[in-house]
Design a protein around this motif. Structure first.
Motif, PDB file in Angstrom:
ATOM      1  N   ASP A 126      -3.111   4.599  13.198  1.00 46.96           N
ATOM      2  CA  ASP A 126      -3.188   6.003  12.795  1.00 46.96           C
ATOM      3  C   ASP A 126      -3.024   6.161  11.292  1.00 46.96           C
ATOM      4  N   GLU A 127      -2.092   5.426  10.718  1.00 43.79           N
ATOM      5  CA  GLU A 127      -1.859   5.529   9.274  1.00 43.79           C
ATOM      6  C   GLU A 127      -3.048   5.011   8.479  1.00 43.79           C
ATOM      7  N   LEU A 128      -3.649   3.914   8.931  1.00 42.87           N
ATOM      8  CA  LEU A 128      -4.811   3.370   8.238  1.00 42.87           C
ATOM      9  C   LEU A 128      -5.972   4.355   8.241  1.00 42.87           C
ATOM     10  N   TYR A 160      -0.535   5.729  -7.357  1.00 47.06           N
ATOM     11  CA  TYR A 160      -1.512   4.799  -7.932  1.00 47.06           C
ATOM     12  C   TYR A 160      -2.918   5.390  -7.855  1.00 47.06           C
ATOM     13  N   GLY A 161      -3.623   5.397  -8.987  1.00 48.16           N
ATOM     14  CA  GLY A 161      -4.937   6.012  -9.042  1.00 48.16           C
ATOM     15  C   GLY A 161      -6.085   5.043  -9.066  1.00 48.16           C
ATOM     16  N   VAL A 182       0.836  -1.201   0.000  1.00 48.72           N
ATOM     17  CA  VAL A 182       0.000   0.000   0.000  1.00 48.72           C
ATOM     18  C   VAL A 182       0.874   1.254   0.000  1.00 48.72           C
ATOM     19  N   ARG A 183       1.905   1.277   0.820  1.00 49.78           N
ATOM     20  CA  ARG A 183       2.793   2.434   0.867  1.00 49.78           C
ATOM     21  C   ARG A 183       3.497   2.651  -0.459  1.00 49.78           C
ATOM     22  N   THR A 184       3.879   1.545  -1.107  1.00 50.51           N
ATOM     23  CA  THR A 184       4.531   1.646  -2.414  1.00 50.51           C
ATOM     24  C   THR A 184       3.570   2.208  -3.453  1.00 50.51           C
ATOM     25  N   PRO A 207      -5.838   7.729   1.714  1.00 49.30           N
ATOM     26  CA  PRO A 207      -6.669   8.527   0.798  1.00 49.30           C
ATOM     27  C   PRO A 207      -7.959   7.811   0.409  1.00 49.30           C
ATOM     28  N   PRO A 208      -8.909   8.542  -0.199  1.00 53.35           N
ATOM     29  CA  PRO A 208     -10.233   7.985  -0.495  1.00 53.35           C
ATOM     30  C   PRO A 208     -10.240   6.766  -1.412  1.00 53.35           C
TER      31      PRO A 208
END
Length: 351
Positions: A192-194, A172-173, A164-166, A198-199
């Protein structure tokens, strides 16, 4: 590669330093100097959770001999404890890296684990560890599909977070659905990161320990109606992964990685002979590593998952079954991984 690195890796220098490698001498001068081996210095230890067995993210600065990793891969990490090097496998949790880049591993302090407890409880900035190059095929394809589904359980979240971070770093769109199981919110790693993703990343956190509905095909269909046709990566305990595999019914969209090996027992019966120790014990149907330890022996091992080959021993005779594949082998005089090998009847192994 610099001229000095090329020189240090040459056969001439190897001959001059025999029987030790040139890295043994470089290590005496500076632990972060290496010609071939990979070492890393602990830069930071950050606590993720304290519930149950505590979890920490360890930031590592590898030597320039580190070749980088793909998201989803793991490393073998070695630490010196009581004069012996202990090795375990850990997924890299940071985004994909290049040569010499910093990386992170996220470790749960297993109460019975020597290396994991050491890293979480004792590692400090400046601690030196040994690393292998990254390995493993639990990675993402190129080009990337427009829709992705990640399913993880417990510490199985670590390679998925690397992915996911990569993806986010690449911009990635597409659409990502991220389904994760943890015992409770207090056990949730990367909470916290989860919460701030983004949407286009749809996160669903499930806590079976607090009444959350555990994995079923019906539940997955509710979240991802056409899930068998979506490219999926699943990582976690064997029980979770096996249920996911059953739901996909052999489909080609699913990639899996076991966080723990499947529990597969053989049929007790016969005897196991540990030839080096001169000991014989009744075959209990567990792995040869477990039976050796039950007999009071201390064979070398690393990951206990059949990955690192640290436990490879010579089987003189008998039949063994691989707990990962179910395959049996009766070949005489073969090398086997005792952590994933169950004896079938009588067996003799050089331990």
């Amino acid at each position: 590669m610099t001229f000095v690195q090329t020189l240090l890796r040459s056969p001439v220098v190897a001959a001059l330093t025999w029987p030790h490698s040139v890295d043994r001498y470089l290590e005496l001068v500076n632990p972060m100097w290496a010609a071939k081996e990979v070492r890393a210095r602990v830069v930071r230890v950050a606590t993720e959770t304290r519930a149950g067995a505590p979890v920490a993210t360890i930031t590592l600065q590898p030597t320039r001999t580190w070749n980088g990793h793909l998201a989803g891969q793991y490393v073998q990490l070695g630490v010196e404890i009581d004069g012996a090097r202990r090795i375990r496998c850990f997924s890299v949790s940071s985004p994909e890296s290049g040569r010499g880049d910093r990386i992170t591993i996220t470790v749960r302090a297993n109460p019975d684990g020597v290396v994991s407890k050491y890293l979480v409880e004792c590692a400090r900035p400046g601690t030196i560890v040994h690393l292998s190059q990254a390995a493993g095929g639990f990675t993402m394809p190129e080009p990337l599909p427009h829709r992705l589904l990640f399913i993880s359980g417990g510490s199985g979240i670590t390679p998925v977070m690397s992915m996911v971070r990569t993806l986010l770093r690449r911009g990635y769109g597409g659409t990502i659905t991220f389904l994760h199981y943890a015992q409770s919110p207090a056990h949730q790693i990367f909470a916290d990161e989860l919460a701030e993703l983004p949407p286009n990343v749809h996160v669903h956190l499930v806590y079976p320990g607090q009444g959350g509905r555990f994995f079923t095909p019906m539940e997955l269909s509710r979240l991802v109606p056409d899930y068998p046709d979506v490219d999926t990566w699943a990582c976690g305990p064997a029980g979770l992964v096996e249920k996911i595999q059953a739901a996909y019914d052999g489909g080609d969209k699913l990639r899996v990685e076991y966080f723990k090996t499947p529990v597969l027992r053989g049929t007790a019966g016969g005897e196991v002979t540990f030839t080096k120790a001169g000991a014989t014990a009744a075959n209990t149907g567990t792995t040869l590593l477990e039976q050796a330890e039950a007999a009071g022996l201390t064979p070398e091992f690393g990951c206990r998952m059949g990955i690192c080959f640290s436990c490879t021993s010579h089987k003189a005779e008998g039949t063994v079954r691989n707990v990962l594949t179910g395959e049996e082998s009766s070949l005489p005089d073969e090398d086997i991984r005792i952590c994933v090998s169950i004896p079938v009847g009588n067996c003799a192994v050089e331990i």
